[in-house]
Design a protein around this motif. Structure first.
Motif, PDB file in Angstrom:
ATOM      1  N   LEU A  12      -4.149   1.814  30.558  1.00 19.23           N
ATOM      2  CA  LEU A  12      -3.464   0.525  30.646  1.00 19.23           C
ATOM      3  C   LEU A  12      -2.987   0.255  32.075  1.00 19.23           C
ATOM      4  N   ALA A  13      -2.536   1.284  32.761  1.00 22.19           N
ATOM      5  CA  ALA A  13      -2.097   1.114  34.153  1.00 22.19           C
ATOM      6  C   ALA A  13      -3.273   0.696  35.033  1.00 22.19           C
ATOM      7  N   ARG A  14      -4.431   1.334  34.836  1.00 25.47           N
ATOM      8  CA  ARG A  14      -5.629   0.959  35.596  1.00 25.47           C
ATOM      9  C   ARG A  14      -6.025  -0.488  35.314  1.00 25.47           C
ATOM     10  N   LYS A  15      -6.029  -0.834  34.037  1.00 25.83           N
ATOM     11  CA  LYS A  15      -6.416  -2.189  33.664  1.00 25.83           C
ATOM     12  C   LYS A  15      -5.432  -3.212  34.241  1.00 25.83           C
ATOM     13  N   ALA A  16      -4.145  -2.866  34.237  1.00 21.07           N
ATOM     14  CA  ALA A  16      -3.132  -3.779  34.784  1.00 21.07           C
ATOM     15  C   ALA A  16      -3.399  -4.045  36.258  1.00 21.07           C
ATOM     16  N   ARG A  17      -3.789  -3.017  37.005  1.00 20.73           N
ATOM     17  CA  ARG A  17      -4.083  -3.176  38.431  1.00 20.73           C
ATOM     18  C   ARG A  17      -5.364  -3.965  38.660  1.00 20.73           C
ATOM     19  N   LEU A  21      -3.109  -7.365  32.052  1.00 24.59           N
ATOM     20  CA  LEU A  21      -2.994  -7.017  30.645  1.00 24.59           C
ATOM     21  C   LEU A  21      -2.672  -8.244  29.808  1.00 24.59           C
ATOM     22  N   THR A  22      -3.127  -8.205  28.571  1.00 24.48           N
ATOM     23  CA  THR A  22      -2.722  -9.240  27.627  1.00 24.48           C
ATOM     24  C   THR A  22      -1.273  -8.970  27.225  1.00 24.48           C
ATOM     25  N   GLU A  23      -0.670  -9.919  26.553  1.00 24.01           N
ATOM     26  CA  GLU A  23       0.711  -9.731  26.104  1.00 24.01           C
ATOM     27  C   GLU A  23       0.819  -8.538  25.155  1.00 24.01           C
ATOM     28  N   ALA A  24      -0.147  -8.402  24.271  1.00 29.28           N
ATOM     29  CA  ALA A  24      -0.138  -7.272  23.334  1.00 29.28           C
ATOM     30  C   ALA A  24      -0.263  -5.946  24.079  1.00 29.28           C
ATOM     31  N   GLU A  25      -1.112  -5.902  25.102  1.00 31.15           N
ATOM     32  CA  GLU A  25      -1.270  -4.681  25.885  1.00 31.15           C
ATOM     33  C   GLU A  25      -0.013  -4.374  26.686  1.00 31.15           C
ATOM     34  N   GLU A  28       2.321  -2.792  24.271  1.00 29.63           N
ATOM     35  CA  GLU A  28       1.871  -1.431  23.993  1.00 29.63           C
ATOM     36  C   GLU A  28       2.219  -0.511  25.159  1.00 29.63           C
ATOM     37  N   GLN A  29       1.985  -0.995  26.379  1.00 31.36           N
ATOM     38  CA  GLN A  29       2.283  -0.196  27.566  1.00 31.36           C
ATOM     39  C   GLN A  29       3.774   0.134  27.643  1.00 31.36           C
ATOM     40  N   ALA A  30       4.608  -0.855  27.394  1.00 32.10           N
ATOM     41  CA  ALA A  30       6.054  -0.634  27.437  1.00 32.10           C
ATOM     42  C   ALA A  30       6.476   0.383  26.376  1.00 32.10           C
ATOM     43  N   LEU A  31       5.911   0.276  25.182  1.00 33.43           N
ATOM     44  CA  LEU A  31       6.242   1.206  24.103  1.00 33.43           C
ATOM     45  C   LEU A  31       5.800   2.624  24.457  1.00 33.43           C
ATOM     46  N   LEU A  32       4.574   2.763  24.956  1.00 34.50           N
ATOM     47  CA  LEU A  32       4.064   4.088  25.316  1.00 34.50           C
ATOM     48  C   LEU A  32       4.866   4.706  26.459  1.00 34.50           C
ATOM     49  N   ARG A  33       5.227   3.891  27.435  1.00 38.17           N
ATOM     50  CA  ARG A  33       6.040   4.400  28.546  1.00 38.17           C
ATOM     51  C   ARG A  33       7.399   4.873  28.045  1.00 38.17           C
ATOM     52  N   ARG A  34       8.019   4.122  27.147  1.00 39.41           N
ATOM     53  CA  ARG A  34       9.318   4.508  26.592  1.00 39.41           C
ATOM     54  C   ARG A  34       9.189   5.829  25.836  1.00 39.41           C
ATOM     55  N   GLU A  35       8.122   5.981  25.036  1.00 41.72           N
ATOM     56  CA  GLU A  35       7.896   7.226  24.311  1.00 41.72           C
ATOM     57  C   GLU A  35       7.733   8.391  25.284  1.00 41.72           C
TER      58      GLU A  35
END
Length: 72
Positions: A12-17, A21-25, A28-35
């Motif tokens: 997701l970080a690569r795709k963001a750069r 990212l879509t809103e859903a991604e 997801e990225q925020a949730l995964l980072r928090r975990e």
């Protein structure tokens, strides 16, 4: 933390750069980072709970939690 979770965070970080990212991604990225952060904090807490200060006389004292010392 599972290796596939870390791989997904990195993907997701690569795709963001690269393309964004879509809103859903983004969610997801925020949730995964928090975990990931929560898992790292728990791991550190567990390690620190096992740390002992060994005095010259050989006695071992566990670390004290912040705020549990007098004057501190």
């Amino acid at each position: 933390m599972q290796p596939h979770t870390i791989e997904r965070i990195n993907a997701l970080a690569r795709k963001a750069r690269e393309t964004g990212l879509t809103e859903a991604e983004q969610k997801e990225q925020a949730l995964l980072r928090r975990e990931y952060i929560d898992a790292m904090k728990q791991s550190l807490r567990t390690q620190l709970e096992e740390v002992r200060i060994v005095e010259e006389d050989g006695s071992a004292t566990p670390l004290k939690k912040r705020g549990s010392q007098n004057g501190g």
